[in-house]
Design a protein around this motif. Sequence first.
Motif, PDB file in Angstrom:
ATOM      1  N   GLY A  42     -31.117 -60.615  -1.918  1.00  0.00           N
ATOM      2  CA  GLY A  42     -31.360 -59.313  -2.542  1.00  0.00           C
ATOM      3  C   GLY A  42     -31.737 -59.468  -4.000  1.00  0.00           C
ATOM      4  N   ALA A  43     -32.422 -58.428  -4.524  1.00  0.00           N
ATOM      5  CA  ALA A  43     -32.695 -58.363  -5.960  1.00  0.00           C
ATOM      6  C   ALA A  43     -31.620 -57.478  -6.600  1.00  0.00           C
ATOM      7  N   LYS A  76     -34.644 -58.733   1.228  1.00  0.00           N
ATOM      8  CA  LYS A  76     -34.231 -57.692   2.168  1.00  0.00           C
ATOM      9  C   LYS A  76     -33.436 -56.553   1.510  1.00  0.00           C
ATOM     10  N   TYR A  77     -32.709 -56.877   0.461  1.00  0.00           N
ATOM     11  CA  TYR A  77     -31.819 -55.895  -0.165  1.00  0.00           C
ATOM     12  C   TYR A  77     -32.162 -55.725  -1.645  1.00  0.00           C
ATOM     13  N   VAL A  78     -31.720 -54.608  -2.213  1.00  0.00           N
ATOM     14  CA  VAL A  78     -31.837 -54.454  -3.668  1.00  0.00           C
ATOM     15  C   VAL A  78     -30.666 -53.608  -4.167  1.00  0.00           C
ATOM     16  N   ILE A  79     -30.027 -54.090  -5.215  1.00  0.00           N
ATOM     17  CA  ILE A  79     -28.954 -53.305  -5.849  1.00  0.00           C
ATOM     18  C   ILE A  79     -29.615 -52.219  -6.695  1.00  0.00           C
ATOM     19  N   ILE A  80     -29.134 -50.995  -6.544  1.00  0.00           N
ATOM     20  CA  ILE A  80     -29.690 -49.866  -7.301  1.00  0.00           C
ATOM     21  C   ILE A  80     -28.561 -49.182  -8.086  1.00  0.00           C
ATOM     22  N   GLY A  81     -28.822 -48.950  -9.365  1.00  0.00           N
ATOM     23  CA  GLY A  81     -27.883 -48.157 -10.172  1.00  0.00           C
ATOM     24  C   GLY A  81     -26.568 -48.845 -10.468  1.00  0.00           C
ATOM     25  N   HIS A  82     -26.584 -50.175 -10.582  1.00  0.00           N
ATOM     26  CA  HIS A  82     -25.355 -50.868 -10.995  1.00  0.00           C
ATOM     27  C   HIS A  82     -24.885 -50.280 -12.328  1.00  0.00           C
ATOM     28  N   ALA A  91     -37.210 -47.848  -2.619  1.00  0.00           N
ATOM     29  CA  ALA A  91     -36.721 -49.021  -1.879  1.00  0.00           C
ATOM     30  C   ALA A  91     -36.804 -48.762  -0.378  1.00  0.00           C
ATOM     31  N   LEU A  92     -36.338 -47.590   0.054  1.00  0.00           N
ATOM     32  CA  LEU A  92     -36.371 -47.240   1.482  1.00  0.00           C
ATOM     33  C   LEU A  92     -37.805 -47.201   1.993  1.00  0.00           C
ATOM     34  N   ALA A  93     -38.690 -46.612   1.207  1.00  0.00           N
ATOM     35  CA  ALA A  93     -40.097 -46.490   1.625  1.00  0.00           C
ATOM     36  C   ALA A  93     -40.720 -47.864   1.837  1.00  0.00           C
ATOM     37  N   ALA A  94     -40.248 -48.840   1.087  1.00  0.00           N
ATOM     38  CA  ALA A  94     -40.815 -50.198   1.197  1.00  0.00           C
ATOM     39  C   ALA A  94     -40.102 -51.032   2.264  1.00  0.00           C
ATOM     40  N   LEU A 127     -36.805 -51.878   2.070  1.00  0.00           N
ATOM     41  CA  LEU A 127     -35.659 -52.611   1.521  1.00  0.00           C
ATOM     42  C   LEU A 127     -34.370 -51.846   1.842  1.00  0.00           C
ATOM     43  N   ILE A 128     -33.273 -52.568   1.902  1.00  0.00           N
ATOM     44  CA  ILE A 128     -31.970 -51.918   2.070  1.00  0.00           C
ATOM     45  C   ILE A 128     -31.354 -51.763   0.680  1.00  0.00           C
ATOM     46  N   PRO A 129     -31.226 -50.513   0.209  1.00  0.00           N
ATOM     47  CA  PRO A 129     -30.639 -50.326  -1.116  1.00  0.00           C
ATOM     48  C   PRO A 129     -29.109 -50.446  -1.065  1.00  0.00           C
ATOM     49  N   ILE A 130     -28.556 -51.100  -2.061  1.00  0.00           N
ATOM     50  CA  ILE A 130     -27.098 -51.097  -2.261  1.00  0.00           C
ATOM     51  C   ILE A 130     -26.884 -50.222  -3.493  1.00  0.00           C
ATOM     52  N   VAL A 131     -26.520 -48.973  -3.252  1.00  0.00           N
ATOM     53  CA  VAL A 131     -26.441 -47.975  -4.326  1.00  0.00           C
ATOM     54  C   VAL A 131     -25.033 -47.968  -4.919  1.00  0.00           C
TER      55      VAL A 131
END
Length: 246
Positions: A60-61, A87-93, A114-117, A119-123
């Motif tokens: 993930g990023a 596959k994943y991206v952390i959002i709003g840490h 992220a969803l549109a692309a 990716l699985i967001p980790i919010v």
Amino acid sequence: MRKKIIAGNWKMNKTAAEAAAFAKEMADKVSGNNDVVFCVPFTSLAAVLDAVSGTNVAVGAQNMHFEESGAYTGEISAAMLTGLGVKYVIIGHSERRAYFGETDCIVNKKTKAALAAGLIPIVCVGETLVQRELGVTIEHVRMQVKGAFDGISADAAKGIVIAYEPIWAIGTGVTATAAQAEEACKAVRGVIAELYGNNIADTIRIQYGGSVTADNAAELFEQPNIDGGLVGGASLKSDFDKITNY
Ligand code: PGA
């Protein structure tokens, strides 16, 4: 039954070469019981993807921009991440909210992008110490979840991972008690139920983050509403597998 998801947030640590060596060493020790993600700096994504290929670890990023492309010097788009195999991206840490001015509105735009692309967001959501002491933790976290999910369909929502991270517990060595973590994660699930109904609320995965260690992980992850963890400091230690394989 929700599968646990344990993500390491490496933050701004390790060069690409150091990251690849550590990822390889750790990935060999990670069992396939839980979903495991290494969220590494942009500069290490390619090397870590290579290092963990064929293992049970996904990559993930730690951030991304919400626009698809354009004049945004220094930014990285969702398609650039998926193009690598991320596959994943952390959002709003909370560190991005505190040091880089990310608001609930930006978190919402990034989550949608992220969803549109694919990716699985980790919010990430969570309260400050002042908010906890004022007794507004649940209100605050509910508001952050509503902000992040604004305009997101039920179908898309169920793929999102939420990380409840009390800010006072991040990097401090002060972990929320299992009861405090469970109370907040239960409240997060409650908001999802109000927004999308019980089926989606039962499906969505909610992590706890904030000074998770090999010693306290099991007690936290066994709470009924906690489906794993977002782990900072302890994900850079050579016994991280004790957390991922718990
Ligand atoms: P920590 O960080 O485990 O070092 O407290 C957690 C996080 O920031 O995601």
